[in-house]
Each structure stands twice: as structure tokens, then as C-alpha cells.
Write a protein that holds these residues in place. Sequence first.
Motif, PDB file in Angstrom:
ATOM      1  N   ASN B 112       0.619   0.942  -0.794  1.00 10.12           N
ATOM      2  CA  ASN B 112       0.430  -0.467  -1.146  1.00 10.12           C
ATOM      3  C   ASN B 112       1.752  -1.163  -1.438  1.00 10.12           C
ATOM      4  OD1 ASN B 112      -2.341  -0.641  -0.768  1.00 10.12           O
ATOM      5  ND2 ASN B 112      -2.751   0.249  -2.776  1.00 10.12           N
ATOM      6  N   SER B 113       2.622  -0.474  -2.142  1.00 13.70           N
ATOM      7  CA  SER B 113       3.933  -1.060  -2.429  1.00 13.70           C
ATOM      8  C   SER B 113       4.663  -1.386  -1.138  1.00 13.70           C
ATOM      9  CB  SER B 113       4.786  -0.081  -3.221  1.00 13.70           C
ATOM     10  OG  SER B 113       4.297   0.032  -4.527  1.00 13.70           O
ATOM     11  N   LEU B 114       4.617  -0.460  -0.215  1.00 15.03           N
ATOM     12  CA  LEU B 114       5.331  -0.677   1.037  1.00 15.03           C
ATOM     13  C   LEU B 114       4.745  -1.855   1.799  1.00 15.03           C
ATOM     14  CD1 LEU B 114       5.932   3.007   2.217  1.00 15.03           C
ATOM     15  CD2 LEU B 114       7.619   1.372   1.391  1.00 15.03           C
ATOM     16  N   LEU B 115       3.442  -1.970   1.775  1.00  8.45           N
ATOM     17  CA  LEU B 115       2.824  -3.109   2.445  1.00  8.45           C
ATOM     18  C   LEU B 115       3.265  -4.413   1.766  1.00  8.45           C
ATOM     19  CD1 LEU B 115      -0.788  -1.786   3.150  1.00  8.45           C
ATOM     20  CD2 LEU B 115       1.052  -2.147   4.789  1.00  8.45           C
ATOM     21  N   ASN B 116       3.282  -4.393   0.463  1.00 11.90           N
ATOM     22  CA  ASN B 116       3.753  -5.567  -0.278  1.00 11.90           C
ATOM     23  C   ASN B 116       5.167  -5.936   0.123  1.00 11.90           C
ATOM     24  OD1 ASN B 116       2.181  -4.994  -3.517  1.00 11.90           O
ATOM     25  ND2 ASN B 116       1.353  -5.524  -1.545  1.00 11.90           N
ATOM     26  N   LEU B 117       5.948  -4.913   0.346  1.00 15.71           N
ATOM     27  CA  LEU B 117       7.348  -5.146   0.714  1.00 15.71           C
ATOM     28  C   LEU B 117       7.478  -5.625   2.147  1.00 15.71           C
ATOM     29  CD1 LEU B 117       8.972  -2.024  -0.948  1.00 15.71           C
ATOM     30  CD2 LEU B 117       9.522  -4.386  -1.479  1.00 15.71           C
ATOM     31  N   GLN B 118       6.379  -5.749   2.810  1.00 15.34           N
ATOM     32  CA  GLN B 118       6.344  -6.243   4.192  1.00 15.34           C
ATOM     33  C   GLN B 118       7.131  -5.368   5.151  1.00 15.34           C
ATOM     34  OE1 GLN B 118       4.064  -8.438   2.548  1.00 15.34           O
ATOM     35  NE2 GLN B 118       4.388  -9.353   4.540  1.00 15.34           N
ATOM     36  N   VAL B 119       6.989  -4.043   4.983  1.00 14.61           N
ATOM     37  CA  VAL B 119       7.661  -3.154   5.925  1.00 14.61           C
ATOM     38  C   VAL B 119       7.078  -3.352   7.318  1.00 14.61           C
ATOM     39  CG1 VAL B 119       8.280  -1.381   4.262  1.00 14.61           C
ATOM     40  CG2 VAL B 119       6.056  -1.291   5.365  1.00 14.61           C
ATOM     41  N   ASP B 120       7.907  -3.062   8.310  1.00 14.00           N
ATOM     42  CA  ASP B 120       7.456  -3.227   9.692  1.00 14.00           C
ATOM     43  C   ASP B 120       6.707  -2.005  10.199  1.00 14.00           C
ATOM     44  OD1 ASP B 120       8.654  -5.652   9.614  1.00 14.00           O
ATOM     45  OD2 ASP B 120      10.473  -5.043  10.660  1.00 14.00           O
ATOM     46  N   GLY B 121       6.696  -0.972   9.397  1.00  9.29           N
ATOM     47  CA  GLY B 121       5.990   0.230   9.801  1.00  9.29           C
ATOM     48  C   GLY B 121       6.060   1.276   8.706  1.00  9.29           C
ATOM     49  N   ILE B 122       5.167   2.257   8.776  1.00 10.93           N
ATOM     50  CA  ILE B 122       5.175   3.338   7.788  1.00 10.93           C
ATOM     51  C   ILE B 122       5.146   4.673   8.518  1.00 10.93           C
ATOM     52  CG2 ILE B 122       3.873   4.451   5.929  1.00 10.93           C
ATOM     53  CD1 ILE B 122       2.927   1.767   5.009  1.00 10.93           C
ATOM     54  N   LEU B 123       6.130   5.503   8.205  1.00 15.15           N
ATOM     55  CA  LEU B 123       6.158   6.862   8.740  1.00 15.15           C
ATOM     56  C   LEU B 123       5.871   7.791   7.577  1.00 15.15           C
ATOM     57  CD1 LEU B 123       9.472   6.759  10.846  1.00 15.15           C
ATOM     58  CD2 LEU B 123       7.258   5.788  11.374  1.00 15.15           C
ATOM     59  N   MET B 124       4.882   8.650   7.714  1.00 15.40           N
ATOM     60  CA  MET B 124       4.574   9.482   6.562  1.00 15.40           C
ATOM     61  C   MET B 124       4.068  10.872   6.898  1.00 15.40           C
ATOM     62  SD  MET B 124       1.046   7.833   5.050  1.00 15.40           S
ATOM     63  CE  MET B 124       1.024   8.929   3.647  1.00 15.40           C
ATOM     64  N   SER B 125       4.264  11.731   5.920  1.00 13.19           N
ATOM     65  CA  SER B 125       3.743  13.078   5.962  1.00 13.19           C
ATOM     66  C   SER B 125       2.739  13.120   4.817  1.00 13.19           C
ATOM     67  CB  SER B 125       4.895  14.059   5.709  1.00 13.19           C
ATOM     68  OG  SER B 125       4.618  15.312   6.222  1.00 13.19           O
ATOM     69  N   ILE B 126       1.477  13.253   5.132  1.00 12.66           N
ATOM     70  CA  ILE B 126       0.473  13.075   4.080  1.00 12.66           C
ATOM     71  C   ILE B 126       0.527  14.174   3.031  1.00 12.66           C
ATOM     72  CG2 ILE B 126      -1.069  11.825   5.620  1.00 12.66           C
ATOM     73  CD1 ILE B 126      -2.846  14.248   5.718  1.00 12.66           C
ATOM     74  N   SER B 127       0.117  13.842   1.851  1.00 11.29           N
ATOM     75  CA  SER B 127       0.131  14.795   0.749  1.00 11.29           C
ATOM     76  C   SER B 127      -1.048  15.742   0.908  1.00 11.29           C
ATOM     77  CB  SER B 127       0.043  14.066  -0.582  1.00 11.29           C
ATOM     78  OG  SER B 127      -1.228  13.489  -0.734  1.00 11.29           O
ATOM     79  N   ASN B 128      -0.954  16.887   0.268  1.00 12.46           N
ATOM     80  CA  ASN B 128      -2.049  17.847   0.438  1.00 12.46           C
ATOM     81  C   ASN B 128      -3.158  17.644  -0.583  1.00 12.46           C
ATOM     82  OD1 ASN B 128      -0.827  18.794  -1.799  1.00 12.46           O
ATOM     83  ND2 ASN B 128      -0.447  20.851  -1.031  1.00 12.46           N
ATOM     84  N   THR B 129      -3.603  16.421  -0.658  1.00 11.70           N
ATOM     85  CA  THR B 129      -4.725  16.123  -1.539  1.00 11.70           C
ATOM     86  C   THR B 129      -5.913  15.858  -0.643  1.00 11.70           C
ATOM     87  OG1 THR B 129      -4.059  13.825  -1.473  1.00 11.70           O
ATOM     88  CG2 THR B 129      -3.316  15.118  -3.324  1.00 11.70           C
ATOM     89  N   LYS B 130      -7.076  15.963  -1.222  1.00 16.16           N
ATOM     90  CA  LYS B 130      -8.252  15.701  -0.418  1.00 16.16           C
ATOM     91  C   LYS B 130      -8.329  14.205  -0.148  1.00 16.16           C
ATOM     92  CE  LYS B 130     -12.461  17.159  -1.769  1.00 16.16           C
ATOM     93  NZ  LYS B 130     -12.661  18.480  -2.384  1.00 16.16           N
TER      94      LYS B 130
END
Lengths: 341, 341
Positions: B112-130
Motif C-alpha cells: 500500500n505504501s508503494l502504491l501511495n508513492l505512485q511507483v510505476d511498478g512493483i517487483l517482489m518476492s512474496i513472504s512465506n505467509t499464508k
Amino acid sequence: MNKKTTIYDIAEKLNITAATVSRALNNNPKISVATRKLVLDTAAEMNYEQNRLAKALKSGKSFNVGVIVPRINTNFFGSVIRGIEEELYPEGYHIIICQTHDEKELELGNINSLLNLQVDGILMSISNTKHDNNDLFKNVLKKNVPLIFFDRSKNIPGVSSVTIDDFKGAYEATQHLIDQGFKRIAHISNDQKLEIFKNRYAGYKQALLDNGLEFDESLVLESWSKVEQGKEVAKTFLDMKNPPDGIFSSSDFSALGAIQEIKERGLRIPEDIGVIGFSNEPFTKLMELTITTVDQSPIEMGKLAARVFLEEVNNSKRIRSERKVVLDPELIIRQSSLRNK
Amino acid sequence: MNKKTTIYDIAEKLNITAATVSRALNNNPKISVATRKLVLDTAAEMNYEQNRLAKALKSGKSFNVGVIVPRINTNFFGSVIRGIEEELYPEGYHIIICQTHDEKELELGNINSLLNLQVDGILMSISNTKHDNNDLFKNVLKKNVPLIFFDRSKNIPGVSSVTIDDFKGAYEATQHLIDQGFKRIAHISNDQKLEIFKNRYAGYKQALLDNGLEFDESLVLESWSKVEQGKEVAKTFLDMKNPPDGIFSSSDFSALGAIQEIKERGLRIPEDIGVIGFSNEPFTKLMELTITTVDQSPIEMGKLAARVFLEEVNNSKRIRSERKVVLDPELIIRQSSLRNK
DNA sequence: CATATTTTTGCAATCGATTACTTAATGTTA
DNA sequence: TAACATTAAGTAATCGATTGCAAAAATATG
């Protein structure tokens, strides 16, 4: 396509002004409970999320902090960044990371980019390039952006820094070798343009002198923080007519290289030669022959740098105070130097 | 205090409009050579630097990309980030890094923070949570922000991913142990909620079956990627009535723990027991007993993820294409498994 | 019920840069 | 030199959120 919702969208839907919506969202007291609830509900329903860019432009505060490091994929810098993040994230800041790869051009470019991005501060570990002048850094200060050095620092008025006492770390490491009975101790140094390596060299030298040992300049060689380089340097040492019986390295990586070379020649560690590194990289503890090293508490260093930054932004802008935080290094004694159990 | 210079300041000084200044700075053709030079010179003189916040707000493009990883201070993630940066920096992008520490709350907050910051994209490695539902990720897509998973991925329509073939990596590692004559091979697994570990488990199992070896479920134990945990698991294995003679671990760290335990019991590696890890963490090569492992080419992975992102932002927004890039793992054979020289 | 007071909301400017649309100032051609 | 084309610069709106000031509405007071 599904565009992002703005306060204007909410305002339009509710037939009110964006100003009212803004006030409702910001818990401004000048608003009726009913309207606030209405706005909040509608915002949630419309999936509203604040545009922090707009807010930053208006307020002059981006809540972004730039972090510049030589490289990110070493344990040390990775951990410092982790420390910085742990401290700043709860305060609502985000960090933008740049790497210099020890190149002057990139360092310059990074700083300017970060200023363009309107970061609220810059935390950096300077690259080991020659900085002919300090205009670059002064330029940052002129723009009223707090600048904080960590680990690799430079003495510039107005710039705070968080470093460890490299002199002390080196002194204690050398003293420990002496206490273990090593008599002829060499030093694997590194770029003397950087304060940290200059200080480690000085600490090493002082320890020798304080213990009445001879300081032999030929026992000090420079090397990059690389395993291979450490190996090369060790070769030079071991090929000497009167080779050293102890090595204090300014880097864990070159210490490891030295260890490999020593072993390949059939010499025993620590019985024949004692070795100490610097930085407490994870592998020093994981090796079969664990390596004595100097811990720089990187996470703590990052946290402190972050706190100094917070101090500077939160304090009245009028006062430009300068803090020099010096952390105590910790000698971690392991097998590679411990002769007397 | 020295405020930042804006195009208005330049305009005022030259008695022209901000529009003209903007055009001059942007190499707009509709401007006379003389004015352009004048503006450029004055800008340089006044130390002008573009406010990228304002530009981003106007253009709707921030040239910031969010990168979310479980943690930053491991070689693997540090290197992936390095790869991403190397590819995106020349294109003018900056990277904002967030850590989840494998906590769901933080992961959510970061996105959500990143979206607020108006990033042009998100690259991620998901956490091992359900992840009970995928609303979180779908929300990102709805906002037209490209989302790319790397390493730890999840199958969601519209989300591209860059992973390695974990199945293949595990299969080849296990096959190698079999080829070396190990007969009873155990597996140190990890959280089965994550695809990567599920696939490594599957690859291990398939290799056993394909070679006509018995698959014994009691020889598979879960463990975190920690040295201590690997040691514990190894204890369980070695205490068995019929202990394994080979261990394929889904993590270098637990592999190392196992090695330590094996050695403490006086068993020899690889003569008595063969061990293979996963990730090619630097220490696996630095140990006295070098550890066989599977390389995931993290830098390459980062670069590819970055390229997939660039493709998505540069291509016409209408088309939402989805790419699944799968890298080949590389088995790095070292001493811990090599019995037949 | 009229006036004073307090709440609540609207209006409009602002942050800095960009850009479609106009206007003004040149240059070109017959 | 008049008519037209071209070039250069200005006007004003826009991106999304915030906020001082003013207006309107609601409430209190005599």
C-alpha cells in the motif's frame, strides 16, 4: 481502465468539495461527524489511496530518504540498510537505495538524482574515490537536505557521521595477537584515501609501538577486500626471508585469502601463524577454522545513522548541528588467533 | 536559507515565463537558440535542479519502482536487487526497497505504501505467509501498476514472474547424489506453503523414484533456513535406526548446520555422507570443505525481472500480457558430495 | 424572533513542471 | 508594401492534496 481514485472523485460523488474531503481524511476538527463518516466510508468503498506525490509536492516533504552505498550485496552494507529501515519505517519514511560501485561518476549522479527526487535526507557511505573538493557535499547542505555519513566518512563541517572507532578496533586486534605471543605481525591494508583504512593502519602501528615491537613498513601491503587479493599478498609475506608470524587484515575477505595460502603451504593456524580479519562477515563464524575478526555492529550503525537523521529533520531547521557518533568495535576472538587456550 | 531554485525563479530573473524556461530545459524545438542558451546558462548558474515530484505528479509517472523482499541482508536478495538496479538505473528509474521479514502485515503495508508513492511498478518476492486470498495483488493490477514476482512466486493471472526451475535444480542435485553412489537420501525441506520449497521437494522425490529408489517420508523434515535448525534436523536423521547416507537440503544454511553435526559425530563428508545445499551462498565456496549447491543466478534473475517490468510499462497499456520466465538452475559440484573423483 | 456565536463547508491559491492553445513578432513572397 | 507563413513566447489549465480566508448554515443567547 481502472484509474486511481482521488479526493475529487469522492467529492463529486458526495456533492461536496475536495477541501471537505481532504479535511475529513485528515481528521481535521473543523468538520461534522456525519460528513467525516460519510467521506471515510465512501473513500473505503471507492478504494481511495492518498497520492503521496501530491502531498509531498504541497508540503515540501517527501518522506523519502536516500541511502548511498558502494554495493548492496555484502552482509555489512545489507545489514546497515536493514538497520536504517527498521528505524525509519515506523516513522513513515521510505528509503531509496543507490549503489556507487566505488565509481565517482555514479556517486555524483546518485546524489543529484536523490536531490531531484526531493528526498528529505541522504545517508551515505562514501566511495573510495578521490574527492578533490567537497562542493558536491556542500551542495547538498546548501539545499537544506541533511547529510549523514556512515562507516566511510569524511570530515566536512555540517555533516554528521556514524562510524566505528577503526583505530581502536585495529589496536585491540593487534594487541590480541601480541598477547597471544605473535612477534612479527604484518598488516593487510587497503586504500589509504579512505579514513577507515588509514585509521586501521594507525591503530595497528600504535599497538606495535606501545608494546615495544619493531614497526616494519615492508610488512604492510595494500589489497582490495577480495579473497584472491588476500592470497596474493600472503604469498609476498610468506616468501620473505623473515616472514611474519601474525597477520592483521583490514578485511575479512583478504584474511580468508591469506588463510588459504598459509594452509596450502602446510603451515598451521594459529600455531604457526595467527590471522585476524575485520568486519565479522558471516562466513568468519561458519568456517571450520573460525576467524577472529572485528565486529562493526552494522545494524546498530544503521539505526544510529537513522536516528541522527531524524534528529536533524525534526529539530528546528535554524540550527545546523553536527554530530559525530563513534561506535565501539568489538573484537570477536575465534580460532584463527587463539593460541593459548 | 538557501531554497531550491524553480523554473519560476529562472523565469523571473530573465523576465520571461516559466513555460519558456520549461521548454528550454526540455529541448523543445519551439524556442530560439538564444533563449535556450540563456536559460540553460542561468539554470546552471542558479544551481537549478528539476523537481521530479512535480514532474511525476504532472506526468503520472514517478520513475520509481518498488522492490519487496523478505530481507535484504542475505547474499541472494542483495544480489537480485543489484541485478534489478543495474538494469533499471540506466533507464532513469530508482528503486525503493521494502522488507517484509516474512510478516503478512508488513507485506500488506509495504504494498500500500508503494502504491501511495505512485511507483510505476512493483517487483517482489512474496513472504512465506499464508495468502488466503489474492485480493491484495489484484488490487495492484487494478490500479494498472505492473506487478512482477521473482523467486518466490504465486500463480495469479496477469502477474508475470521470474523464477528458477526449482524442481529441476532439486532433481539434478538428488540425481548427482545418486550418481555418486549414495543410496538413502534425506531431504531438508522448508515451508510447503511456498512454491519454491514444494517444487524442490517434488524434484527430490521424482529423482528418487526415477532411479528406482525407495521414497521414505520419514527422511523429509522441514526446517527454517538457519544453521542451527539444520543441525537439529541432522540430529534427528543421524539418530535414526537406519540413518541416511546423503542429504539434499533446500537451503545452504541448513546444509551447513547438517555438515557441522555430521562432523561432530566423527563421520566423514563425503565419504560417509554426502551433502548438497541450495542457493550458492558465498560461504559454500569459501569453506574448507566446499559445499555442493544449486546456483540461482540472482543477478541474472534481478535483471530479467527488471526487463519484464520494462516491457510491461513500455508496451501499450491496453495489452496486459503475462510472462513466466523460468531460469535454469546450475548445480555447482564441490567437495561435500563428490565421492568419485 | 432577532441577533450573536459557533460550526461546517466552499472558494481559491499553492506546490513545480508541463503543454494545448493564443497571441505577438518575425520572415517570406508576390 | 500588403498578405501570408513561420517562429517564438505568453496564457492558463492541469496533475492531487492542502489550507487561509470567506460564506453559509446551524446553534445559542437575550
